[in-house]
Design a protein around this motif. Structure first.
Motif, PDB file in Angstrom:
ATOM      1  N   VAL A 153      -2.136   5.340   5.782  1.00 60.06           N
ATOM      2  CA  VAL A 153      -1.114   6.223   6.354  1.00 60.06           C
ATOM      3  C   VAL A 153       0.067   5.399   6.858  1.00 60.06           C
ATOM      4  CG1 VAL A 153      -0.618   7.846   8.220  1.00 60.06           C
ATOM      5  CG2 VAL A 153      -2.766   8.019   6.940  1.00 60.06           C
ATOM      6  N   ALA A 154      -0.212   4.291   7.538  1.00 60.75           N
ATOM      7  CA  ALA A 154       0.870   3.441   8.041  1.00 60.75           C
ATOM      8  C   ALA A 154       1.679   2.855   6.899  1.00 60.75           C
ATOM      9  CB  ALA A 154       0.283   2.320   8.905  1.00 60.75           C
ATOM     10  N   ALA A 155       1.023   2.462   5.827  1.00 61.67           N
ATOM     11  CA  ALA A 155       1.738   1.904   4.678  1.00 61.67           C
ATOM     12  C   ALA A 155       2.653   2.946   4.047  1.00 61.67           C
ATOM     13  CB  ALA A 155       0.742   1.374   3.653  1.00 61.67           C
ATOM     14  N   CYS A 156       2.180   4.189   3.962  1.00 60.19           N
ATOM     15  CA  CYS A 156       3.025   5.259   3.418  1.00 60.19           C
ATOM     16  C   CYS A 156       4.242   5.492   4.313  1.00 60.19           C
ATOM     17  CB  CYS A 156       2.209   6.547   3.289  1.00 60.19           C
ATOM     18  SG  CYS A 156       0.924   6.475   2.017  1.00 60.19           S
ATOM     19  N   ALA A 157       4.034   5.466   5.625  1.00 58.81           N
ATOM     20  CA  ALA A 157       5.164   5.625   6.546  1.00 58.81           C
ATOM     21  C   ALA A 157       6.162   4.488   6.379  1.00 58.81           C
ATOM     22  CB  ALA A 157       4.657   5.691   7.983  1.00 58.81           C
ATOM     23  N   CYS A 158       5.658   3.272   6.205  1.00 59.28           N
ATOM     24  CA  CYS A 158       6.551   2.124   5.984  1.00 59.28           C
ATOM     25  C   CYS A 158       7.330   2.290   4.684  1.00 59.28           C
ATOM     26  CB  CYS A 158       5.743   0.833   5.938  1.00 59.28           C
ATOM     27  SG  CYS A 158       5.004   0.372   7.517  1.00 59.28           S
ATOM     28  N   LEU A 159       6.663   2.799   3.655  1.00 55.34           N
ATOM     29  CA  LEU A 159       7.336   2.992   2.372  1.00 55.34           C
ATOM     30  C   LEU A 159       8.488   3.986   2.505  1.00 55.34           C
ATOM     31  CD1 LEU A 159       7.398   2.405  -0.663  1.00 55.34           C
ATOM     32  CD2 LEU A 159       5.762   4.287  -0.976  1.00 55.34           C
ATOM     33  N   VAL A 160       8.278   5.054   3.245  1.00 54.97           N
ATOM     34  CA  VAL A 160       9.340   6.034   3.474  1.00 54.97           C
ATOM     35  C   VAL A 160      10.515   5.379   4.199  1.00 54.97           C
ATOM     36  CG1 VAL A 160       9.947   8.156   4.704  1.00 54.97           C
ATOM     37  CG2 VAL A 160       7.768   8.002   3.478  1.00 54.97           C
ATOM     38  N   THR A 161      10.202   4.538   5.205  1.00 51.85           N
ATOM     39  CA  THR A 161      11.258   3.844   5.957  1.00 51.85           C
ATOM     40  C   THR A 161      12.066   2.934   5.042  1.00 51.85           C
ATOM     41  OG1 THR A 161       9.856   3.871   7.926  1.00 51.85           O
ATOM     42  CG2 THR A 161      11.696   2.337   7.932  1.00 51.85           C
ATOM     43  N   LEU A 162      11.379   2.258   4.118  1.00 44.16           N
ATOM     44  CA  LEU A 162      12.072   1.340   3.201  1.00 44.16           C
ATOM     45  C   LEU A 162      12.974   2.083   2.228  1.00 44.16           C
ATOM     46  CD1 LEU A 162       9.205  -1.160   2.266  1.00 44.16           C
ATOM     47  CD2 LEU A 162      10.865  -1.335   4.099  1.00 44.16           C
ATOM     48  N   MET A 163      12.570   3.285   1.851  1.00 43.01           N
ATOM     49  CA  MET A 163      13.307   3.996   0.809  1.00 43.01           C
ATOM     50  C   MET A 163      14.582   4.658   1.336  1.00 43.01           C
ATOM     51  SD  MET A 163      11.756   3.237  -1.842  1.00 43.01           S
ATOM     52  CE  MET A 163      12.816   4.239  -2.880  1.00 43.01           C
ATOM     53  N   VAL A 164      14.665   4.857   2.646  1.00 45.17           N
ATOM     54  CA  VAL A 164      15.846   5.544   3.187  1.00 45.17           C
ATOM     55  C   VAL A 164      17.131   4.780   2.878  1.00 45.17           C
ATOM     56  CG1 VAL A 164      16.979   6.300   5.321  1.00 45.17           C
ATOM     57  CG2 VAL A 164      14.562   6.781   4.951  1.00 45.17           C
TER      58      VAL A 164
END
Length: 972
Positions: A410-421
């Motif tokens: 879950v944390a990795a998915c949240a990080c991925l969203v942050t990177l994509m912004v």
């Protein structure tokens, strides 16, 4: 394949940026995955300690589990079927489902009580020669007992006689000797049965978990037959009616972990439901010795997880800022390339897919490695004893769980969203728009456009108002004192305040820079002038770094204050409630009647009106005072409900008798509680044995003041006059706040109305009188007192215990303050508080340092031409370095000052609300928020070292600047 090659080349070209980005992702994933790891490890250790303490307090084995059935209405055939079915169920299904090693599984059988007489007695059964006997059998008993006399019984009847075992008490109970033959002659038997006790036994080991709590009592009133014989002839062949069957399971509780709690509870419920399915409720019994202790842990685990999320909220916010900043820097360096690709026909989704592939690669690697790093962080959490304080403590039982990897995913998915912004935002810009953005340096940031600062501050102040109202309600209700109860919102709301306050300061900061520039525009030297222009015109570029530093410093200061406040108030609450390091209750020789007998003397009706006065013999005091490890000792007499009268006012109060000199040296008392020093109050009454001190609550109720005479006594002691010398609000062990009864501490605000009379009686204001022990003993009564001990700096409680045992002192009770302090320090919520706050600040400092260096290195590289031009115009390297230092002063330095201001403001506003964790309605000592200078010095020292190191690195990079590289042809 081409995409993979391009991706590899891109990562190699930006290896340092990508490495920094991966570090942020890895730390975020590790921090999140450490939450379930820590919750399980910490609560597993605490559960084991609670079970060990339960065994010490009750002297019963916590792993004991007992299920039984009564067979009162069943036919012999029904009894046989049920016993055999339940036996298979317990052995093959229920016991393994506990998921704990089984030390012993004991099946028990018991027959009905039957009439018995000696076989050589020719008389018929009468009350004179009849005895009642029950046969009992225990599987595996032979391996756990030793014979005192006789031999083991035969496995088969000999000449129709069943051989049995008895205990020593059983032999005395039946008034017989080994070898005597008895005959059971009961109407419920098809034919009489003969019994012969042939052996007397006892436990082989006192601590053997084979024996359940009441097993010996059951054996003392029965004849014990071999289990296989009983199972075959009593159960299967039904020669004797079976009354009950039971199964005792001794589980190895030392192997229990939090993950095994729910299987234990589920199995317990399964056994209960299964027994109820075939038996009426009044015919079954299910007892789990540790059930109540274990049952509380799922809820505690959920509360601890919520608390850890709240504690980690600030550092997670910092990590999100860090990842966004680094991702933005990476995308920012590639915006020109992205704009060119867009202008040449590349679709947005193609560019986004490329960045998505890079993000997925980094996040998958972080999700795989994060829980392992999280386990290492858990080690740090377990060793924390305060903010930035560590002690040697038993290692936590750390285990990587499936839940930890779910958290990591879950944390990795949240990080991925942050990177994509940033990547998605960059694909919307054309080549023309990109050039326009470069030309327009001064822009309003997104959070200021959306007024995030005002929204966050509004939510934070609403939370503050809610906390203050709740605190007021709790103080008015006077709730009973309970265990430490930390509300996760008490950490999440201050994080909102720090975020909002930091952003608000950054909104105002450009105006401050313009004011500084305007005030000194005629006198500023070139380095300061250039630095002010650079910072003023590019303030938006520095905001990420500045809010990053503000949150780091503010979080550290708030964390230090919160941890120190809760730790200090927890310790002081325990010390004040106990009064001294050790409190001994000593047995006094007396003429009190035995328990259960009427203490009233029947000689005359006048004497029947009052209780009989008990006479005591005071034990020797010197052996206690000279115990090893003891520095000071004091006699402390406490009489609850002593009657007093002042003028026309009377009531009841707690009377404490002391020797002022000894008590002042022994008792613990916090400074600043009273108007004068505590010892000054003791000195005030020291010269006059008739002098007393009264509590402020008593003075308010009666109007008593210094110089008044107060009469004190109780039913067994005639009232005597004493002189009031002073009034004080606090005294060791005295709680001046009204208590909501003596029972449940979990009273709720929304419960039904409490009975008015009971409420009125239970909410009486406590009152106190302190006098001289010698006067009380000579004028009122000689009654038992406690002995308070203060240990020396190197003294240990173990020395005192050994001294008591060696001197054979008669001590009936010990209150050990040091043990209670250790127990409080090991509370899972307090451990989480200290550990998470410490680890969060350490991570924040490390991430801030990385972000600081990364930002300034990239900034220097981006300004290579500008710096080269300045050097070519004649600015020395020292002046250029000074300009860079001034830039840092106006950015990083200002951010540190803002962080200190925001952190202190958050501490002043929100730390006092932590008294709700101590049930403020029953808090004897006033709650005090702690702000220690040493904590701020530590934080500032770490931050200063970070900034100084960063400036040194930047100076080295600046000194390597080559003019011919900076001014080469073709640059803008």
């Amino acid at each position: 394949m081409a995409l993979i090659v391009m991706l590899a080349r891109r990562i190699i070209q930006n290896k340092w940026l990508v490495a920094s980005l991966f570090a942020g992702i890895l730390l975020s994933v590790a921090l999140v995955s450490s939450m379930p790891i820590y919750a399980e490890a910490n609560l597993s250790r605490m559960l084991l300690k609670d079970l060990e303490r339960l065994q010490q307090d009750t002297n019963e084995y916590p792993g004991a589990y007992y299920a039984s059935i009564e067979l009162s209405s069943e036919t012999p055939e029904q009894a046989r079927i049920k016993i055999n079915w339940f036996d298979r169920f317990i052995r093959t299904e229920a016991a393994p489902d506990f998921q704990l090693p089984i030390q012993e599984l004991v099946a028990e059988l018991a027959t009905q009580s039957m009439k018995m007489k000696r076989v050589n007695d020719p008389n018929p059964l009468t009350d004179q020669n009849m005895q009642w006997v029950a046969l009992r059998a225990f599987s595996g008993l032979e391996a756990h007992i030793e014979l005192i006399d006789g031999r083991m019984p035969a496995a088969e009847p000999k000449e129709g006689v069943y051989e049995t075992l008895v205990t020593e008490r059983g032999l005395a109970h039946y008034k017989t000797v080994l070898g005597t033959v008895f005959v059971i002659d009961d109407d419920r038997l098809a034919e009489p049965i003969k019994l012969r006790p042939v052996g007397v036994f006892r436990k082989k080991a006192d601590e053997d978990p084979y024996f359940r709590a009441n097993a010996l009592n059951d054996m003392n009133g029965a004849f014990i037959v071999p289990f296989e014989l009983a199972q075959r002839q009593i159960v299967n062949e039904q020669r004797v009616p079976v009354r009950a069957a039971g199964w005792y399971i001794a589980l190895d509780y030392s192997r229990i972990e939090l993950r095994k709690v729910q299987p234990f509870l589920d199995t317990h419920e399964q056994i209960r439901r299964t027994l109820l399915k075939y038996m009426p409720l009044f015919q079954i019994g299910v007892e789990a010795r540790a059930h109540d202790t274990i049952e509380a842990y799922p809820e505690r685990a959920e509360q601890l997880r919520k608390l850890m999320w709240a504690l980690n909220a600030p550092i997670l916010t910092l990590l999100i800022f860090y990842m966004f900043m680094v991702a933005n820097l990476i995308v920012g360096r590639q915006k020109n390339e992205i704009a060119v690709l867009r202008s040449r026909g590349a679709a947005r989704w193609q560019i986004v897919a490329f960045y998505l592939a890079e993000g997925v690669l980094l996040c998958v690697a972080a999700a795989a490695m994060g829980p392992i790093l999280g386990a290492g962080m858990t080690e740090l959490l377990g060793a924390s004893n305060g903010f930035l304080e560590f002690v040697q403590r038993a290692r936590l039982p750390i285990r990587l769980t499936e839940e930890a990897y779910r958290y990591a995913a879950v944390a990795a998915c949240a990080c991925l969203v942050t990177l994509m912004v940033p990547a998605i935002a960059a694909t919307r810009v054309t080549i023309v728009g990109h050039k326009q953005q470069i030309a327009r340096r001064v822009q309003t940031s997104l959070w200021h456009k959306t007024f995030v600062d005002f929204l966050a501050l509004g939510a934070a102040f609403y939370g503050l108002w809610t906390f203050r109202r709740r605190l007021h309600d709790l103080q008015q209700l006077g709730l009973h004192e309970g265990e430490l109860n930390l509300d996760p919102l008490q950490f999440a709301v201050p994080a909102l305040f720090m975020l909002g306050a930091g952003l608000l300061l950054l909104r105002l900061y450009p105006w401050l820079l313009r004011a500084i520039y305007w005030l000194g525009r005629r006198w500023w030297p070139p380095p300061i002038y250039a630095a002010l222009l650079q910072v003023g015109r590019s303030s938006g570029q520095y905001q990420f770094l500045m809010i990053f530093l503000i949150l780091t410093i503010a979080t550290g200061i708030f964390s230090a204050s919160a941890a120190r406040t809760i730790n200090a108030n927890t310790e002081e609450r325990i010390r004040y409630a106990n009064g001294a390091d050790l409190v001994l209750t000593v047995n006094w020789v007396n003429d009190a009647p035995p328990p259960g007998r009427d203490v009233m003397r029947p000689e005359a009706s006048a004497e029947l009106a009052g209780p009989r006065r008990i006479h005591y013999l005071e034990p020797a005091y010197e052996p206690y005072r000279t115990l090893p490890g003891v520095e000071h000792a004091a006699k402390v007499f406490t009489k609850s409900g002593a009657a007093f009268a002042v003028g026309d006012k009377s009531g009841k109060a707690t009377l404490i008798g002391i020797d002022t000199d000894e008590f002042g040296r022994t008792a613990w008392f916090r400074d600043s509680l009273l108007a004068y020093s505590f010892n000054e109050y003791l000195n005030l009454i020291a010269a006059d044995t008739s002098a007393v001190l009264i509590s402020g609550t008593l003075a308010d109720m009666t109007g008593a003041k210094a110089g008044d005479t107060i009469w004190i006594g109780w039913p067994e002691a005639e009232s005597q006059p004493f002189q009031v010398y002073g009034v004080l609000d606090y005294f060791p062990t005295f709680n001046p706040l009204p208590q909501l009864g003596e029972g449940d501490g979990d009273a709720k605000q929304n419960d039904d109305e409490i009975d008015k009379e009971a409420s009125k009686e239970s909410n009486k204001t406590p009152m106190l009188i302190v006098g001289h022990l010698s006067r009380i003993q000579s004028r009122l009564a000689l009654e038992p007192y406690e002995i308070w001990l203060k240990l020396s700096d190197g003294g240990k409680t173990g020395q005192v215990y050994e001294g008591i045992q060696a001197r054979k002192l008669s001590v009936s009770g010990i209150v050990n303050t040091r043990e209670e302090l250790v127990r409080a320090k090991n509370d899972p919520f307090l451990l989480a508080l200290n550990g998470v706050l410490t680890m969060g600040f350490v991570l924040a400092i490390g991430v801030s340092f990385a972000g600081f260096l990364l930002y300034w290195i990239l900034s220097l590289k981006g300004r290579t031409q500008q710096n080269g031009i300045m050097r070519a115009l004649g600015m020395s390297l020292g002046s250029l370095t000074f300009m860079l230092a001034v830039e840092q002063l106006f950015t990083s330095g200002a951010a540190v000052l803002f962080g200190i201001a925001v952190g202190n403001a958050a501490s002043l506003l929100y730390v006092p609300n932590f008294q709700t964790a101590f049930q403020p309605g029953s808090l004897a000592l006033p709650f005090t928020a702690r702000f220690e200078l040493i904590d701020q010095l530590r934080i500032c020292a770490l931050t200063g070292a970070m900034l100084a190191t960063g400036l040194a690195v930047l100076s080295v990079l600046l000194s390597r600047l080559q003019l011919h590289q900076a001014l080469k042809l073709g640059e803008d």
